[in-house]
Design a protein around this motif. Sequence first.
Motif, PDB file in Angstrom:
ATOM      1  N   GLN A   1      -4.051  -6.235 -10.649  1.00  0.00           N
ATOM      2  CA  GLN A   1      -5.150  -5.309 -10.446  1.00  0.00           C
ATOM      3  C   GLN A   1      -4.704  -4.194  -9.501  1.00  0.00           C
ATOM      4  O   GLN A   1      -4.137  -4.461  -8.432  1.00  0.00           O
ATOM      5  CB  GLN A   1      -6.372  -6.012  -9.851  1.00  0.00           C
ATOM      6  CG  GLN A   1      -7.577  -5.119  -9.684  1.00  0.00           C
ATOM      7  CD  GLN A   1      -8.108  -4.616 -11.030  1.00  0.00           C
ATOM      8  OE1 GLN A   1      -8.281  -5.392 -11.975  1.00  0.00           O
ATOM      9  NE2 GLN A   1      -8.332  -3.306 -11.123  1.00  0.00           N
ATOM     10  N   LEU A   2      -4.953  -2.969  -9.910  1.00  0.00           N
ATOM     11  CA  LEU A   2      -4.639  -1.826  -9.070  1.00  0.00           C
ATOM     12  C   LEU A   2      -5.829  -1.546  -8.168  1.00  0.00           C
ATOM     13  O   LEU A   2      -6.931  -1.260  -8.651  1.00  0.00           O
ATOM     14  CB  LEU A   2      -4.328  -0.598  -9.928  1.00  0.00           C
ATOM     15  CG  LEU A   2      -3.868   0.644  -9.165  1.00  0.00           C
ATOM     16  CD1 LEU A   2      -2.493   0.422  -8.554  1.00  0.00           C
ATOM     17  CD2 LEU A   2      -3.843   1.860 -10.085  1.00  0.00           C
TER      18      LEU A   2
ATOM     19  N   GLU B   1      -8.536   8.148  -0.340  1.00  0.00           N
ATOM     20  CA  GLU B   1      -7.612   9.073   0.314  1.00  0.00           C
ATOM     21  C   GLU B   1      -6.195   8.969  -0.243  1.00  0.00           C
ATOM     22  O   GLU B   1      -5.203   9.079   0.487  1.00  0.00           O
ATOM     23  CB  GLU B   1      -7.609   8.842   1.827  1.00  0.00           C
ATOM     24  CG  GLU B   1      -8.966   9.075   2.471  1.00  0.00           C
ATOM     25  CD  GLU B   1      -8.960   8.871   3.965  1.00  0.00           C
ATOM     26  OE1 GLU B   1      -7.944   8.354   4.487  1.00  0.00           O
ATOM     27  OE2 GLU B   1      -9.939   9.231   4.614  1.00  0.00           O
ATOM     28  N   GLY B   2      -6.094   8.728  -1.548  1.00  0.00           N
ATOM     29  CA  GLY B   2      -4.791   8.704  -2.203  1.00  0.00           C
ATOM     30  C   GLY B   2      -3.995   7.435  -2.026  1.00  0.00           C
ATOM     31  O   GLY B   2      -2.841   7.359  -2.458  1.00  0.00           O
ATOM     32  N   ARG B   3      -4.584   6.411  -1.412  1.00  0.00           N
ATOM     33  CA  ARG B   3      -3.855   5.168  -1.176  1.00  0.00           C
ATOM     34  C   ARG B   3      -4.154   4.151  -2.274  1.00  0.00           C
ATOM     35  O   ARG B   3      -5.299   3.956  -2.663  1.00  0.00           O
ATOM     36  CB  ARG B   3      -4.228   4.587   0.191  1.00  0.00           C
ATOM     37  CG  ARG B   3      -3.805   5.454   1.360  1.00  0.00           C
ATOM     38  CD  ARG B   3      -4.306   4.937   2.695  1.00  0.00           C
ATOM     39  NE  ARG B   3      -5.764   4.958   2.747  1.00  0.00           N
ATOM     40  CZ  ARG B   3      -6.527   3.883   2.807  1.00  0.00           C
ATOM     41  NH1 ARG B   3      -5.966   2.673   2.801  1.00  0.00           N
ATOM     42  NH2 ARG B   3      -7.841   3.982   2.857  1.00  0.00           N
ATOM     43  N   VAL B   4      -3.083   3.523  -2.766  1.00  0.00           N
ATOM     44  CA  VAL B   4      -3.217   2.528  -3.831  1.00  0.00           C
ATOM     45  C   VAL B   4      -2.392   1.294  -3.486  1.00  0.00           C
ATOM     46  O   VAL B   4      -1.449   1.360  -2.681  1.00  0.00           O
ATOM     47  CB  VAL B   4      -2.743   3.082  -5.201  1.00  0.00           C
ATOM     48  CG1 VAL B   4      -3.501   4.340  -5.566  1.00  0.00           C
ATOM     49  CG2 VAL B   4      -1.235   3.350  -5.189  1.00  0.00           C
ATOM     50  N   CYS B   5      -2.766   0.186  -4.118  1.00  0.00           N
ATOM     51  CA  CYS B   5      -1.983  -1.043  -3.964  1.00  0.00           C
ATOM     52  C   CYS B   5      -2.054  -1.823  -5.266  1.00  0.00           C
ATOM     53  O   CYS B   5      -3.152  -2.144  -5.739  1.00  0.00           O
ATOM     54  CB  CYS B   5      -2.521  -1.897  -2.813  1.00  0.00           C
ATOM     55  SG  CYS B   5      -1.551  -3.408  -2.530  1.00  0.00           S
TER      56      CYS B   5
ATOM     57  N   GLU C   1       0.837  -1.197   0.000  1.00  0.00           N
ATOM     58  CA  GLU C   1       0.000   0.000   0.000  1.00  0.00           C
ATOM     59  C   GLU C   1       0.875   1.252   0.000  1.00  0.00           C
ATOM     60  O   GLU C   1       1.794   1.368   0.823  1.00  0.00           O
ATOM     61  CB  GLU C   1      -0.913  -0.008   1.226  1.00  0.00           C
ATOM     62  CG  GLU C   1      -1.917   1.122   1.236  1.00  0.00           C
ATOM     63  CD  GLU C   1      -2.863   1.031   2.417  1.00  0.00           C
ATOM     64  OE1 GLU C   1      -3.080   2.074   3.089  1.00  0.00           O
ATOM     65  OE2 GLU C   1      -3.383  -0.083   2.673  1.00  0.00           O
ATOM     66  N   LEU C   2       0.586   2.169  -0.925  1.00  0.00           N
ATOM     67  CA  LEU C   2       1.346   3.412  -1.048  1.00  0.00           C
ATOM     68  C   LEU C   2       0.390   4.583  -1.161  1.00  0.00           C
ATOM     69  O   LEU C   2      -0.763   4.424  -1.579  1.00  0.00           O
ATOM     70  CB  LEU C   2       2.249   3.369  -2.293  1.00  0.00           C
ATOM     71  CG  LEU C   2       3.311   2.279  -2.357  1.00  0.00           C
ATOM     72  CD1 LEU C   2       3.941   2.244  -3.745  1.00  0.00           C
ATOM     73  CD2 LEU C   2       4.368   2.491  -1.284  1.00  0.00           C
TER      74      LEU C   2
END
Length: 401
Positions: free
Chosen positions: A189-190, A195-199, A117-118
């Motif tokens: 899969q993205l 809140e701007g968090r992606v994985c 998670e970034l």
Amino acid sequence: MEHVELRGERGGRRLLAAGLLLAMGLGLVAYAVTQLFTPQSEWITVEAGVEEGATCGGEFTFLYRLGAEGLSPREERRAVTECYTQLCRKAYQMFQTRETFGDVTSLRAINSQPNTELEVEPALYRALWEMEESGSRALYLGPIYERYEGVFFCQEDRELADFDPRLNEEIRREFQTIADFANDPDSIQLELLGEGRVCLRVSEEYLAWARREEVDAFIDFAWMRNAFVADYLAQELEFAGYGRGVLSSYDGFVRNMDSEAYTLLLYDRQGQTVYTAAEIAYQGPQSAVSLRNFPVSELDSWRFYQLEDGGMRTWYLDPADGLCRSAVPSLTCYGTDWGCGEILLAMLPVYVADELRTEELDRLAEAGIQSVYCQGGVIYHTDPQLPLTELHRDPEGGLKK
């Protein structure tokens, strides 16, 4: 779908026409600007500085009209240049697939940390969200984009065999393998977590394959990048109070931010001849996207390869198999309530295809995205009120309906 036969002779240029050369290269834009505007003019060309790091400014032309209250022209020029430079630097960093940065999470950082998670910048999050909402899997062709880029460095046709899946069956199979991974949400899969968090979720099977093939770029906007960069720059410039102007990229993405009148130049290709097909006058805020399968400037050498027989290789790769496709030589779509990224994603399945489906263009028109394209010497358009101000003749002779 309206159609108009191309006619008439090459005419003069209108004021600001070159400021919106939708399908032309940045070099020609710069030349035209110097011809149209004197140093005393209220219109200026804003250039991003590179003293503090690389930017994406070299791929854009930003024409800006001075006139902010409370600032002298010199102060305003300095302020808008500083703002534009900072935005272009951040845009470069966000969409960068080959570098990481201390204070900005780039695509490179996401690719290098799968299943982690970034937090990313709001603009990058928005671009990724738009990609996911569209249903397109083009973002996941990262390994193909990286390999296929070699096509545009070739100097002779014989060199293409090392990169072109249409000429090399082994590469074609490799591209199909990547496309199969790219189109399988269980493989990659993205996840957008808010809140701007992606994985970026990547399966063990895909990770193992990537390690064997030394692949480290799972996702990449590639040739689509400037559509989302244009939206980001325009939004932030307007928010900062510098929205009196127009942004245009060399590869066909335009954002008008003011109420000025402009002229859009349309181009067509007959055989190996590229020519001006028409001019369209319009006014007010608008986004426009032009996709074309032929080059018109030196910068285009990084996006096209022309074979000795006149055939073209382009960046427009089909997510189904990684092969380049274009339904017509050029297609321009535009709208007032849409960003460049949204328009691009809406027109992708229509343009990146073997044949043009005009019913899909009608569907886009119903949603507020109009289209215009040339085919067989005829201009087709979905807007019945399209103001075609001048029509030109193919330099090789008359064109018929």
